[in-house]
Design an enzyme around this catalytic site. Structure first.
Site, PDB file in Angstrom:
ATOM      1  N   LYS A   1      65.363  28.199  17.776  1.00  0.00           N
ATOM      2  CA  LYS A   1      66.205  27.008  17.850  1.00  0.00           C
ATOM      3  C   LYS A   1      65.486  25.784  18.410  1.00  0.00           C
ATOM      4  O   LYS A   1      65.858  24.639  18.112  1.00  0.00           O
ATOM      5  CB  LYS A   1      67.447  27.289  18.692  1.00  0.00           C
ATOM      6  CG  LYS A   1      68.478  28.188  18.033  1.00  0.00           C
ATOM      7  CD  LYS A   1      69.238  27.471  16.945  1.00  0.00           C
ATOM      8  CE  LYS A   1      70.434  28.261  16.455  1.00  0.00           C
ATOM      9  NZ  LYS A   1      71.209  27.525  15.437  1.00  0.00           N
TER      10      LYS A   1
ATOM     11  N   SER B   1      76.468  28.732  21.214  1.00  0.00           N
ATOM     12  CA  SER B   1      76.754  29.955  21.962  1.00  0.00           C
ATOM     13  C   SER B   1      75.622  30.311  22.909  1.00  0.00           C
ATOM     14  O   SER B   1      75.757  31.198  23.733  1.00  0.00           O
ATOM     15  CB  SER B   1      76.992  31.126  20.999  1.00  0.00           C
ATOM     16  OG  SER B   1      75.817  31.397  20.262  1.00  0.00           O
TER      17      SER B   1
ATOM     18  N   GLU C   1      73.396  39.154   7.725  1.00  0.00           N
ATOM     19  CA  GLU C   1      74.559  38.856   8.554  1.00  0.00           C
ATOM     20  C   GLU C   1      75.108  40.139   9.156  1.00  0.00           C
ATOM     21  O   GLU C   1      74.971  41.220   8.566  1.00  0.00           O
ATOM     22  CB  GLU C   1      75.678  38.226   7.722  1.00  0.00           C
ATOM     23  CG  GLU C   1      75.438  36.812   7.276  1.00  0.00           C
ATOM     24  CD  GLU C   1      76.667  36.229   6.588  1.00  0.00           C
ATOM     25  OE1 GLU C   1      77.202  35.229   7.101  1.00  0.00           O
ATOM     26  OE2 GLU C   1      77.076  36.766   5.541  1.00  0.00           O
TER      27      GLU C   1
ATOM     28  N   GLY D   1      80.832  39.395  10.502  1.00  0.00           N
ATOM     29  CA  GLY D   1      80.732  37.954  10.280  1.00  0.00           C
ATOM     30  C   GLY D   1      80.051  37.639   8.966  1.00  0.00           C
ATOM     31  O   GLY D   1      78.970  37.043   8.945  1.00  0.00           O
TER      32      GLY D   1
ATOM     33  N   ASP E   1      80.691  35.569   6.549  1.00  0.00           N
ATOM     34  CA  ASP E   1      81.208  34.343   5.937  1.00  0.00           C
ATOM     35  C   ASP E   1      80.276  33.766   4.880  1.00  0.00           C
ATOM     36  O   ASP E   1      80.732  33.268   3.844  1.00  0.00           O
ATOM     37  CB  ASP E   1      81.513  33.291   7.016  1.00  0.00           C
ATOM     38  CG  ASP E   1      80.335  33.035   7.939  1.00  0.00           C
ATOM     39  OD1 ASP E   1      79.967  33.969   8.691  1.00  0.00           O
ATOM     40  OD2 ASP E   1      79.788  31.924   7.918  1.00  0.00           O
TER      41      ASP E   1
ATOM     42  N   SER F   1      64.450  36.258  15.096  1.00  0.00           N
ATOM     43  CA  SER F   1      64.805  34.898  15.503  1.00  0.00           C
ATOM     44  C   SER F   1      64.851  34.634  16.998  1.00  0.00           C
ATOM     45  O   SER F   1      64.741  33.481  17.419  1.00  0.00           O
ATOM     46  CB  SER F   1      66.148  34.504  14.885  1.00  0.00           C
ATOM     47  OG  SER F   1      67.170  35.394  15.314  1.00  0.00           O
TER      48      SER F   1
END
Length: 325
Positions: free
Chosen positions: A57, A82, A208, A212, A214, A308
């Site tokens: 990030k 989060s 995923e 979750g 989506d 990640s």
């Protein structure tokens, strides 16, 4: 015939890489003969758990924040997250000599909140199951005159995240497939932008948590789908709908989405710890889980994984990876 220029291009990713040089870590790529033998492929692990703040990030947060005008930096930055983007924006703000206010869920991992505050940011909490973090952050930014740096749905953030895949290709050459986690979709969108521009034949798969899914549902439907806020150990992927900008890229670039369960994520975390000697948070372990379970399907010869992040405290790691799960 007219063509539409995509919102993020390989040139944008390369520009982000130049901006991040000397600021972000060029993270290592690990290999494991044990892993190769288990899955029947040559696997290259891009270890973003060794990035600053412990996750990819920082790449997107710094790239976006560093492009703000001096008057914006003087007033300060706001973000919602989060945990990992929270830390990334907090550190980026400190590096750029400004302040940050971060909206975080009340149940965010304590270690992530402590790290965010440790970088000098102010934390404002909300209930992720009943509140709207975007609305909270936008109201806060408007009230205080702050510039909002979103966690994924921004071209400069996406371009910054794509530098992880760009580095991987520079270090190991062309891959037959690349797997990366999908939360809001910024990492996979940036990665796919770089990979498909350089090697169009490379398969790019997002991963995923089952709770979750989506993005998978949205890709199948051809438009963004919302699901109930996921209850999964992969807190970094506990989102209910893909980003608008990230989905526009991912529906064009991705070759598919793989789903993994929480128990499979735990097994991958254990494998990484015991056999690879690295610590991964649940979201960071999802691509490895997809590989170890065979969920990614028959593997080609050369496969890249973006692990990640590794932001997890010792107590939670022990609870998740202990023999009792």
């Amino acid at each position: 015939m007219t063509t539409t220029t995509p919102p993020v291009t390989l040139d944008d990713v390369r520009a982000a890489a130049a901006r991040l040089e000397g600021v972000a870590h060029r993270t290592p790529v690990l290999r494991s003969r044990t892993l190769d033998a288990l899955v029947g492929a040559e696997v290259h692990l891009k270890c973003e758990n060794f990035q600053r703040v412990g996750a990819f990030k920082f790449r997107g947060a710094y790239n976006a924040a560093s492009r703000l005008a001096p008057e914006q930096l003087e007033r300060g930055i706001a973000a919602y997250s989060s945990g990992n983007h929270a830390q990334a924006v907090a550190l980026a703000a400190r590096e750029l000599g400004t302040t940050a206010v971060i909206v975080m869920p009340e149940d965010a991992p304590p270690s992530k909140r402590a790290a965010t505050e440790g970088y000098g940011a102010e934390v404002v909490t909300y209930d992720r199951y009943s509140g709207d973090r975007v609305a909270v952050a936008e109201a806060l930014a408007a009230e205080r005159g702050l510039t909002l740096v979103p966690p994924y749905d921004h071209p400069h953030v996406i371009a910054g995240q794509g530098t992880a895949a760009l580095e991987l290709l520079e270090d190991v050459g062309e891959l037959d497939a690349l797997l990366a986690p999908v939360g809001g979709g910024g990492l996979i969108a940036g990665s796919a932008t770089a990979v498909k521009a350089l090697h169009p034949g490379t398969r790019v798969l997002g991963v995923e948590p089952e709770a979750g899914d989506d993005t998978k549902r949205s890709l199948e439907a051809g438009h963004r789908i919302s699901v109930p806020v996921p209850r999964t150990i992969a807190d970094g992927q506990a989102l209910h709908t893909p980003g608008e900008l990230t989905f526009s890229l991912n529906r064009r670039l991705l070759d598919g989405i793989v789903l993994v369960g929480d128990d499979e994520i735990r097994d991958a975390m254990r494998f990484a710890f015991e056999r690879l000697k690295i610590v991964l948070e649940p979201s960071g372990a999802t691509p490895l889980a997809a590989l170890l379970t065979g969920r990614a399907g028959p593997l080609p010869r050369r496969v890249g994984l973006i692990l990640s992040g590794g932001n997890i405290d010792a107590g939670r790691f022990a609870r998740l990876c202990g023999t009792d799960g």
